[in-house]
Design an enzyme around this catalytic site. Structure first.
Site, short mmCIF file in Angstrom:
data_model
loop_
_atom_site.label_atom_id
_atom_site.label_comp_id
_atom_site.label_asym_id
_atom_site.label_seq_id
_atom_site.Cartn_x
_atom_site.Cartn_y
_atom_site.Cartn_z
CB SER A 6 30.13 13.49 28.46
OG SER A 6 30.35 12.12 28.69
CE LYS A 50 31.62 12.36 32.49
NZ LYS A 50 30.72 11.83 31.49
#
Lengths: 123, 194
Positions: A6, A50
């Site tokens: 990701s 993230k």
């Protein structure tokens, strides 16, 4: 050690070791653009890596499904929350799916990558 | 800065780091007269301090309760002179296993610096009835409410909270002495689940 796709191309699929520190977020020194470690809101035993896109009271526009058309939504981040997204929009399960997360779930800030040595440096 | 290669727990890291420094300094100052006495006293306090920080961060702690959102369980009367102090345990954070009726302390979702104490009324997968009908508590979240529904800022205002925000579970009231007792898990019978 971080793994997963990701955050590509910033972080590789598997085997990157990053240096992170656990003090900045307690002092509130976290801002959009930082890569952070957060506790997943869907599973408290999992830690995600993230990037912070927006802090509280900011507006976020994002495309609902990047591989399927151009629809986009705009959201205002509520007080005490942050909006996080992975760099790889196509393969990231982040705030576009589970919404803004409370600031209290941030566990640390990633400073730089230390392994592999060829790519060592800040992200 | 702490590398993720060591431990994921910053307090344990810090403790190990401090112990290493302390052992090195011990080797250096071994034959210095009166400075030895001061150093011995400092060593003792440092050790106690480190052990204390490690214990309260990972295993258990004591915490004062302010406000009346959990009356009559905590702070039953408005005019009392002292706040209730409670004992909270952090062993439950190992596997994040909570159940209905637990009183927990968590970071407020609207302000991460504040901590709130409320009771867990519903876990993930349960349905909660509210003005819009019934809504399901999402995965990894729980619905918390204060015992004193009239004056409690809880999930009815900010929605279900992620379980990751929880810092510990309250087990006993330890002060004032006349109110010392175990805090029970109490499950409300009205409007909990369909």
């Amino acid at each position: 050690m971080v793994y997963g796709s990701s955050m590509m191309p910033t972080l590789n699929l598997v085997g990157d070791v990053v240096l992170s520190e656990y003090i900045s977020h307690r002092l509130g020194k976290v801002s959009p653009g930082d890569v952070v470690l957060i506790q997943s809101p869907e599973n408290p035993k999992k830690t995600l890596t993230k990037r912070i896109v927006a802090m509280e009271d900011e507006t976020v526009s994002f495309s609902v499904d990047p591989s399927d058309g151009d629809r986009s939504r705009t959201v205002v981040v509520p007080k005490g929350h942050v909006w996080i997204q992975g760099d790889n929009s196509y393969a990231s399960h982040d705030s576009r799916h589970f919404g803004p997360i409370p600031y209290g779930l941030i566990q640390g800030k990633v400073r730089c990558r230390v392994w592999p040595l060829a790519c060592a440096g800040s992200l | 800065m702490f590398s993720t290669l060591l431990f994921m727990d910053p307090v344990l890291n810090f403790t190990v780091f401090q112990v290493c420094i302390y052992l090195e300094l011990d080797l250096v100052i071994t034959d210095m007269g009166t400075q030895n006495i001061i150093w011995n006293v400092c060593k003792k306090y440092l050790t106690i301090g480190l052990v204390g920080i490690t214990l309260t961060d990972r295993y258990a702690g004591v915490c004062p309760i302010r406000g009346s959102s959990m009356s009559p369980t905590f702070n039953p009367s408005l005019g009392s002179f002292t706040d209730d102090y409670v004992f909270l345990e952090k062993f439950c954070l190992d596997k994040y296993k909570f159940s209905h009726g637990d009183v927990v302390i968590f970071s407020s979702p609207t302000n991460y610096k504040e901590r709130c104490v409320k009771r867990i009324v519903a876990m993930e997968g349960d349905y909660i009835s509210n003005v819009n009908g019934a809504s399901k508590v999402p995965e990894g979240h729980c619905w918390v409410e204060g015992d004193n529904s009239a004056s409690s800022f809880d999930s009815r205002s900010f929605g279900p909270i992620p379980i990751g925000l929880i810092h510990g579970r309250v087990t006993h009231v330890i002060w004032p002495p006349q109110r010392m007792r175990k805090v029970d898990r109490r499950i409300r019978q009205d409007g909990l689940a369909f």
